[in-house]
Design an enzyme around this catalytic site. Structure first.
Site, PDB file in Angstrom:
ATOM      1  CD  GLU B  17      17.460  -1.333  13.802  1.00  0.00           C
ATOM      2  OE1 GLU B  17      16.679  -0.373  13.952  1.00  0.00           O
ATOM      3  OE2 GLU B  17      17.547  -1.989  12.758  1.00  0.00           O
ATOM      4  CG  ASP B 109      12.899  -7.613   3.517  1.00  0.00           C
ATOM      5  OD1 ASP B 109      12.520  -6.483   3.154  1.00  0.00           O
ATOM      6  OD2 ASP B 109      13.980  -7.831   4.098  1.00  0.00           O
ATOM      7  CG  HIS B 149       9.634   0.665  -0.364  1.00  0.00           C
ATOM      8  ND1 HIS B 149       9.551  -0.419  -1.207  1.00  0.00           N
ATOM      9  CD2 HIS B 149       9.647   0.172   0.898  1.00  0.00           C
ATOM     10  CE1 HIS B 149       9.508  -1.528  -0.469  1.00  0.00           C
ATOM     11  NE2 HIS B 149       9.570  -1.190   0.807  1.00  0.00           N
ATOM     12  CE  LYS B 165       5.054   2.759   5.836  1.00  0.00           C
ATOM     13  NZ  LYS B 165       6.497   2.577   6.029  1.00  0.00           N
ATOM     14  CE  LYS B 272      29.421  -5.012  13.082  1.00  0.00           C
ATOM     15  NZ  LYS B 272      29.160  -4.493  11.739  1.00  0.00           N
TER      16      LYS B 272
END
Lengths: 217, 287
Positions: B17, B109, B149, B165, B272
Site C-alpha cells: 500500500e 474517517d 471497528h 458490505k 517506503k
C-alpha cells in the site's frame, strides 16, 4: 548453628507451604475444569441436579481424554471456537452438537482429517446434515463424528479398524442437501462426540475443551 | 487485471500500500517511491484516497502510473464520507477513464465535529459499495476489523455490518493491521461462521517507528502483544534497529499466515521502498 537450624526450618516450612499451595491450586483447577465440562454437557432445561450425573460426566470426560491421547495436536490451518449448543437453522431450528473447525483458506480438500482415537469405522457415506461423513466408534463405545468432508482417504471402508492419527479424509463443505451438495457453508469440519449414541442428541458432549487440551500439549 | 482473478489462482498474493502526495510539489518524490515498490512486482498495489481539495485526483494519477510503468495492477481507495453523489460519480469516471478496475470502497474517517449531516449521500461503506456496483464493472474491496471497528458496540455488531458490505457487492476484504495472528484466525472463524466467504487479505504493518505505532494503536484500538511491546521498548529510540526489528516481526507474521493457509497478505508499506524490498527479499523463496 541456631541461626542455620532456624533458617533450615523456615526453608522447609516454606517448601511445605509451597507444596500445599500447589496441591490446592491443582485441586481447584481440576474442580473448575470438571465444573465447566459438566456445565457444557448438562442437558438444557434440566433443573434437577443429581450427584450421579456429575459423577458420570467426570468419568466420561476422563474416558474421552484417555481415548484421544494419541490424537494429533497440530491444528495449523484451522480455527475453532466454542459453538456447542448454538442455534442452527437448516432442517428447522436445532442445536449445534459439536465443534466446527474452519479452514482459514476456505478451500475444500486442503486440510487432512485424522482420527482422534482408536476405533472402528461404523458410519461412512452421505447424510443430509453432515454431507460426506465418517463415524468412528471407540472401544469404550464413544462415537466420534467427522462431518462435511470433501473426500475420503483412499481405501477407507466401514468395519476398518483405525488408530489415532489415521487419515480419514479431507475437510470440505459438503452437506445440507441431497447427496453431493456442496458450497452451502464455508469449508469446515464438524466434530461431534457422542458418549451414548442410543440416548440420542442429549448424549453429545462438547469437543471444544478436549481440543483446547490437546492443542496445548 | 481484476483482483478477484488474482485471489482465485490458489497462489500466495502479496501486495503493498502507498499513499498519494498532499501537494503537487511532492508528486515526483511519491512517484519515485511508488515506482520503486512497483519494480518489486508485488501482486498489486493499493493507493489510499487523498480526501479533500484536489488530492483525490492524485490517487488516480499514482494508481495509473503504477499500472503503466511496471504493469502492476492497482487498487484505488475511494472514501465516501462528506462526499456528494456527484463527487463520487466524478471519481468513478476518472477511475474508469484511466483503466483502474479495482476500488477499495471505504466510509473514511468522519471529520472532527461532524455528525454525518443529511447532505451526505453515503453514510456507510455498504451504501457506497452498492452504488459502485450500479456504475460499472468494478472489482470492489472493503475493509474489515479483526479487533472490531472502534465505533462498533461489539464484534457481533461489527460482523453483521461486514455482512451487509459483502451482501452489497464487496468482492474481497482487507483487514485492518493486527500484530497477533491468533486475533486474525479467531476473526476468520467468526466471519466464515457468519457466512462471509469472499477472499480476505490480511493487513500487515511493518512498524518502523515505535513511538508512532503506540499512538496509532491508542486511536485504532489495536492491541500490541507483549512480545511486540518489548521490541518497541527496546528499540524505539534507535531508528535503524527499530526498522530492522519491525521488518523481522512483520516477516515472521507473514510466514505464519502463509503456513496457516492465509494466502493473501497486504503490507502497509506506505511509501517506503526499502521496507517493501526487505520484506520481498525475506520471502523470496516462500512466495
Amino acid at each position: 548453628m541456631g541461626r542455620k537450624g532456624a533458617g533450615s526450618r523456615r526453608l522447609s516450612e516454606s517448601l511445605l507451604n509451597k507444596e500445599i499451595w500447589l496441591c490446592l491450586a491443582l485441586l481447584c483447577c481440576i474442580l473448575w475444569e470438571t465444573a465447566l465440562l459438566v456445565a457444557a454437557m448438562r442437558p438444557e432445561g434440566d433443573e434437577v441436579w443429581k450427584g450421579e450425573w456429575a459423577l458420570a460426566i467426570g468419568v466420561i470426560a476422563d474416558t474421552v481424554r484417555t481415548e484421544i491421547q494419541g490424537a494429533p495436536t497440530d491444528m495449523k490451518g484451522s480455527a475453532y471456537d466454542d459453538s456447542f449448543l448454538s442455534e442452527r437453522n437448516y432442517g428447522g431450528e436445532r442445536k449445534h452438537y459439536g465443534t466446527d473447525l474452519m479452514d482459514l483458506a476456505d478451500t475444500p480438500g486442503r486440510l487432512p482429517i485424522y482420527s482422534m482415537t482408536k476405533g472402528v469405522v461404523t458410519n461412512l457415506g452421505w447424510n443430509e446434515l453432515g454431507g460426506w461423513r465418517v463415524g468412528v466408534t471407540s472401544p469404550s463405545g464413544v462415537y466420534y463424528y467427522y462431518a462435511h468432508l470433501h473426500s475420503y482417504a483412499p481405501g477407507l471402508e466401514i468395519g476398518d479398524t483405525v488408530q489415532p492419527g489415521r487419515l480419514l479424509g479431507y475437510m470440505g463443505d459438503s452437506g445440507y442437501g441431497e447427496e453431493g451438495t456442496t458450497g452451502r457453508f464455508p469449508t469446515h469440519l464438524h466434530l461431534g462426540i457422542q458418549v451414548y449414541p442410543e440416548a440420542g442428541d442429549e448424549s453429545w458432549i462438547n469437543p471444544y475443551p478436549f481440543l483446547m487440551e490437546r492443542e496445548s500439549k | 487485471m481484476k483482483l478477484t482473478e488474482l485471489f482465485s489462482t490458489g497462489k500466495p498474493v502479496l501486495s503493498f500500500e502507498v499513499f498519494p502526495p498532499k501537494t503537487t510539489d511532492k508528486m515526483e518524490s511519491v512517484k519515485k517511491a511508488t515506482e520503486e515498490i512497483a519494480a518489486l512486482h508485488p501482486a498489486f498495489m493499493s493507493v489510499t484516497y487523498g480526501a479533500g481539495g484536489g488530492t483525490s485526483a492524485y490517487t488516480v494519477a499514482v494508481a495509473k502510473n503504477i499500472q503503466e510503468t511496471h504493469g502492476v495492477s492497482s487498487l484505488a481507495h475511494l472514501t465516501c464520507v462528506s462526499s456528494t453523489r456527484e463527487q463520487i460519480d466524478h471519481q468513478l469516471r476518472l477511475l474508469s477513464e484511466n483503466g483502474i478496475e479495482n476500488i477499495m470502497a471505504l466510509r473514511g474517517d468522519i471529520p472532527e465535529g461532524a455528525t454525518a449531516p443529511e447532505e451526505w449521500s453515503f453514510r456507510h461503506a455498504s451504501e457506497l459499495i452498492a452504488y459502485i456496483k450500479t456504475k460499472g464493472d468494478f472489482c470492489i474491496g472493503g475493509a474489515c476489523y479483526p479487533e472490531g471497528h472502534p465505533e462498533s458496540a461489539n464484534q457481533r455488531e461489527d460482523i453483521a455490518n461486514l455482512k451487509k458490505k459483502v451482501d452489497a457487492g464487496c468482492d474481497f476484504l482487507t483487514t485492518q493491521m493486527f500484530f497477533d495472528n491468533n486475533i486474525l484466525y479467531n476473526f476468520l472463524y467468526k466471519i466464515r461462521e457468519a457466512g462471509i466467504r469472499v477472499p480476505v487479505a490480511a493487513g500487515i504493518m511493518p512498524v518502523t517507528n515505535g513511538r508512532q505505532i503506540a499512538r496509532i494503536c491508542r486511536i485504532s484500538g489495536n492491541s500490541l502483544p507483549p512480545r511486540f511491546k518489548q521490541i518497541i521498548d527496546r528499540f524505539a529510540d534507535r531508528p535503524g534497529a527499530m526498522k530492522q526489528a519491525g521488518v523481522a516481526f512483520a516477516t515472521e507474521q507473514i510466514i505464519d499466515l502463509l503456513a496457516n493457509g492465509v494466502e493473501h497478505v497486504h503490507v502497509y508499506s506506505m511509501n517506503k521502498p526499502d521496507v517493501a524490498a526487505k520484506i520481498m527479499d525475506n520471502l523470496s523463496k516462500i512466495l
